[in-house]
Write an enzyme that holds these catalytic residues in place. Structure first.
Site, mmCIF file in Angstrom:
data_model
loop_
_atom_site.group_PDB
_atom_site.id
_atom_site.type_symbol
_atom_site.label_atom_id
_atom_site.label_comp_id
_atom_site.label_asym_id
_atom_site.label_seq_id
_atom_site.Cartn_x
_atom_site.Cartn_y
_atom_site.Cartn_z
ATOM 1 N N LYS A 29 108.997 74.161 -80.049
ATOM 2 C CA LYS A 29 110.227 73.369 -79.931
ATOM 3 C C LYS A 29 109.835 71.926 -79.616
ATOM 4 O O LYS A 29 109.420 71.600 -78.512
ATOM 5 C CB LYS A 29 111.134 73.873 -78.798
ATOM 6 N N GLU A 68 101.386 69.922 -68.799
ATOM 7 C CA GLU A 68 100.910 68.524 -68.829
ATOM 8 C C GLU A 68 102.101 67.679 -68.432
ATOM 9 O O GLU A 68 103.046 67.535 -69.202
ATOM 10 C CB GLU A 68 100.443 68.148 -70.243
ATOM 11 N N CYS A 76 101.892 59.097 -70.572
ATOM 12 C CA CYS A 76 101.756 59.767 -69.271
ATOM 13 C C CYS A 76 100.519 59.297 -68.510
ATOM 14 O O CYS A 76 100.511 59.290 -67.290
ATOM 15 C CB CYS A 76 101.742 61.272 -69.465
ATOM 16 N N GLU A 80 107.213 57.752 -61.536
ATOM 17 C CA GLU A 80 106.811 57.451 -62.899
ATOM 18 C C GLU A 80 107.930 56.636 -63.560
ATOM 19 O O GLU A 80 109.076 57.067 -63.598
ATOM 20 C CB GLU A 80 106.594 58.753 -63.665
HETATM 21 P P1 NAD Z 1 111.306 66.326 -70.641
HETATM 22 O O1 NAD Z 1 110.702 67.139 -69.581
HETATM 23 O O2 NAD Z 1 112.715 65.906 -70.477
HETATM 24 O O3 NAD Z 1 111.264 67.051 -72.046
HETATM 25 C C1 NAD Z 1 110.092 67.583 -72.595
HETATM 26 C C2 NAD Z 1 110.454 68.746 -73.471
HETATM 27 O O4 NAD Z 1 111.032 69.757 -72.660
HETATM 28 C C3 NAD Z 1 111.496 68.410 -74.544
HETATM 29 O O5 NAD Z 1 111.194 69.143 -75.710
HETATM 30 C C4 NAD Z 1 112.781 68.909 -73.930
HETATM 31 O O6 NAD Z 1 113.757 69.272 -74.863
HETATM 32 C C5 NAD Z 1 112.291 70.128 -73.180
HETATM 33 N N1 NAD Z 1 113.152 70.542 -72.062
HETATM 34 C C6 NAD Z 1 114.005 69.772 -71.334
HETATM 35 N N2 NAD Z 1 114.623 70.530 -70.409
HETATM 36 C C7 NAD Z 1 114.153 71.791 -70.556
HETATM 37 C C8 NAD Z 1 114.410 73.019 -69.889
HETATM 38 N N3 NAD Z 1 115.285 73.109 -68.883
HETATM 39 N N4 NAD Z 1 113.737 74.124 -70.273
HETATM 40 C C9 NAD Z 1 112.829 74.059 -71.292
HETATM 41 N N5 NAD Z 1 112.569 72.926 -71.972
HETATM 42 C C10 NAD Z 1 113.212 71.801 -71.608
HETATM 43 O O7 NAD Z 1 110.335 65.121 -70.833
HETATM 44 P P2 NAD Z 1 110.500 63.930 -71.861
HETATM 45 O O8 NAD Z 1 111.565 63.053 -71.312
HETATM 46 O O9 NAD Z 1 110.639 64.415 -73.234
HETATM 47 O O10 NAD Z 1 109.071 63.248 -71.743
HETATM 48 C C11 NAD Z 1 108.769 62.295 -70.784
HETATM 49 C C12 NAD Z 1 108.010 62.921 -69.647
HETATM 50 O O11 NAD Z 1 106.922 63.688 -70.117
HETATM 51 C C13 NAD Z 1 107.399 61.908 -68.741
HETATM 52 O O12 NAD Z 1 107.650 62.279 -67.417
HETATM 53 C C14 NAD Z 1 105.904 61.978 -69.042
HETATM 54 O O13 NAD Z 1 105.037 61.636 -68.029
HETATM 55 C C15 NAD Z 1 105.729 63.370 -69.416
HETATM 56 N N6 NAD Z 1 104.587 63.490 -70.319
HETATM 57 C C16 NAD Z 1 103.432 64.052 -69.859
HETATM 58 C C17 NAD Z 1 102.339 64.151 -70.690
HETATM 59 C C18 NAD Z 1 101.049 64.765 -70.259
HETATM 60 O O14 NAD Z 1 100.238 65.092 -71.104
HETATM 61 N N7 NAD Z 1 100.808 64.944 -69.002
HETATM 62 C C19 NAD Z 1 102.433 63.713 -71.986
HETATM 63 C C20 NAD Z 1 103.625 63.153 -72.415
HETATM 64 C C21 NAD Z 1 104.700 63.070 -71.565
#
Ligand code: NAD
Length: 472
Positions: free
Chosen positions: A171, A246, A280, A379
């Protein structure tokens, strides 16, 4: 140009999603809707997981050479789409095309290629006393990915999972699903057996939760925010499913008094502002020795001024918009709070000139940030650099480690042994000394609340294997 997609990829074919809801995809530089994709349901996830489950024994039984050959075909099919991928990421995320070409399309191809090689060379079986220790694929993997590197984050899961012999349900983020569709066009062309890789688009609370909670998903591999990672961990814990997380970061760039300040600050600002700060691992805290603090602020302001905002497709643009209106509001909120908490605006900020349309934030440098304040702890995920002074190495290490995150970081010094000493003391999953290049084979992942497990290279492959001891 009609970019709308109306199907999921299930059991080796494109399957029409029916007349259910859709999710609009916007161009963050113009704020216009450019496409829509289906909003999947729990029933769609059931179908995808059933296909992955049925495909698992067959895929797990293929030889390493067969898996490597299939990944190599995927690499070829994806390489042929590299330009289209870069343009699509520029469109749906706003990464400037030049950066999108090099990083958003280029990096995942490098990572995928590394797994063509690693798939062919599985870890050797070990003998421990009278035991034969073998490694076997975990099973069905649910992969849930964010929008900031829409292809890389997927490849960093999918390639090692497939190399290990697992099957996958993906997804992607609902903000950047178009790139995932291009990947699945390439997957279809590469000819994986039906059910080995499946795609369901939609929202986190519906499709993401259905994957994380699914009784037939053996492992959930997630990249995204720490809050969502926590929720996914809870859902997976109910059935003791494996999770790899991650998550966020708040990385420190430690510039010691003997460093080449010009290079350290220039590279540091570039790192903090890459992808509009939506990275990130971004070095969002610049820690500078007080003897060189004012000089560093001048250099940071000059470097920031070079980040021209604008249309991601204009070759002169160095900084694109943020991904969404909500993300822009969040970032501006962090800036306002940082200034209210005593930070001093060096450049950028809420009043800076911006393009008329699009979710832009000016490249912003804030000095004198209290290491305990929200701006130093939270962050931000935008082009905002917090600068903090220190008097000696111990204080620098203490400030760097004053974080609930621990994903990345950097140290600069003319004395490499000194830099290595500081790097070893930093509680974080990666540290770059004197601007050393990114290594796509090095383990990538976080300490503390930045996550669990590692991606990339051999360590990334091991996440998708489990260990069996056979006594004889
Ligand atoms: P997010 O957590 O909102 O979403 C990430 C994914 O999770 C999306 O596909 C989203 O639809 C899904 N999601 C959201 N709520 C969910 C739930 N309740 N259950 C299951 N899936 C769910 O994050 P984002 O806004 O898309 O990305 C930004 C964040 O991601 C930042 O905090 C960033 O630091 C982090 N990030 C970390 C890394 C890493 O490798 N450590 C890499 C990229 C981004």
């Amino acid at each position: 140009m009609d970019l709308a997609r109306t199907d999921f990829y299930l059991d080796g074919q494109w399957v029409a999603a029916g007349a259910g809801e859709t999710v609009a995809v916007r161009n963050p530089a113009t704020e216009e809707v450019v496409a829509a994709v289906p909003a999947g349901t729990a029933a769609d996830v059931d179908q995808a997981v059933a296909a992955a489950r049925a495909a698992f024994p067959g895929w797990a039984d293929t030889t390493p050479a067969e898996r490597a050959a299939r990944l190599d075909r995927l690499h070829a099919a994806l390489s042929a789409r590299a330009d289209e991928i870069a343009r699509t990421v520029a469109l749906e995320l706003g990464t400037p095309l030049k950066v999108a070409t090099r990083v958003q399309a280029g990096l995942p191809l490098t990572v995928l290629h590394s797994y063509v090689e690693l798939a062919a060379r599985p870890p050797a079986e070990e003998t421990v006393g009278n035991s034969l220790v073998v490694r076997e694929p975990v099973g069905v993997v649910g992969a849930i990915t964010p929008w900031n590197y829409p292809l890389h984050q997927v490849i960093a899961k999918l390639a090692p999972a497939l190399a290990a012999g697992c099957t996958v349900v993906l997804k992607p983020s609902e903000l950047t699903p178009l790139t995932a569709y291009l990947l699945f066009d390439a997957i279809h062309e590469a000819g994986f057996p039906p059910g080995v890789v499946n795609l369901v688009t939609g929202t986190g609370p519906v499709v993401g939760e259905a994957i994380a909670a699914h009784p037939d998903v053996d492992m959930v591999s997630f990249t995204g925010s720490t809050a969502t990672g926590r929720r996914i961990s809870h859902l997976a814990a109910d059935r003791i499913a494996r999770v790899a997380l991650e998550l966020g970061g708040k990385s420190a760039n430690v510039v010691l008094d003997d460093a080449d300040l010009g290079t350290a600050v220039k590279v540091g600002v570039g790192n903090a502002f890459l992808n509009s700060g939506q990275t990130c691992t971004a070095w969002t805290r610049l820690l500078v020795h007080r003897d060189r603090y004012d000089e560093a602020l001048d250099l940071a302001a000059k470097a920031a001024a070079g980040y021209r905002l604008g249309d991601p497709f204009d070759p002169a643009t160095r900084l694109g918009p943020l991904v969404s209106a909500a993300q822009r509001e969040r970032v501006l909120g962090h800036v306002a709070r940082g200034l209210a908490d005593g930070g001093r605006l060096v450049c950028g900020g809420p009043e800076a000139a911006l393009p008329e349309r699009g979710w832009f934030v000016a490249p912003t440098v804030i000095a004198d940030v209290d290491p305990d304040s929200a701006l130093a702890q939270e962050e931000v995920f935008g082009p905002v650099l917090a600068v903090i002074g220190f008097d000696d190495e111990d204080e620098a290490v203490a400030i760097a480690n004053n974080s609930r995150y621990g994903l990345a970081g950097a140290v600069w010094s003319a004395d490499e042994q000194r830099a290595l000493r500081v790097a070893r003391r930093m509680r974080t999953g990666a540290v770059d000394v004197n601007g050393a290049p990114f290594n796509p084979l090095a383990p990538f992942g976080g300490y503390k609340q930045s996550g669990l497990g590692r991606e990339l290279g051999r360590h990334g492959l091991d996440e998708f294997l489990q260990v069996k001891a056979i006594q004889r």
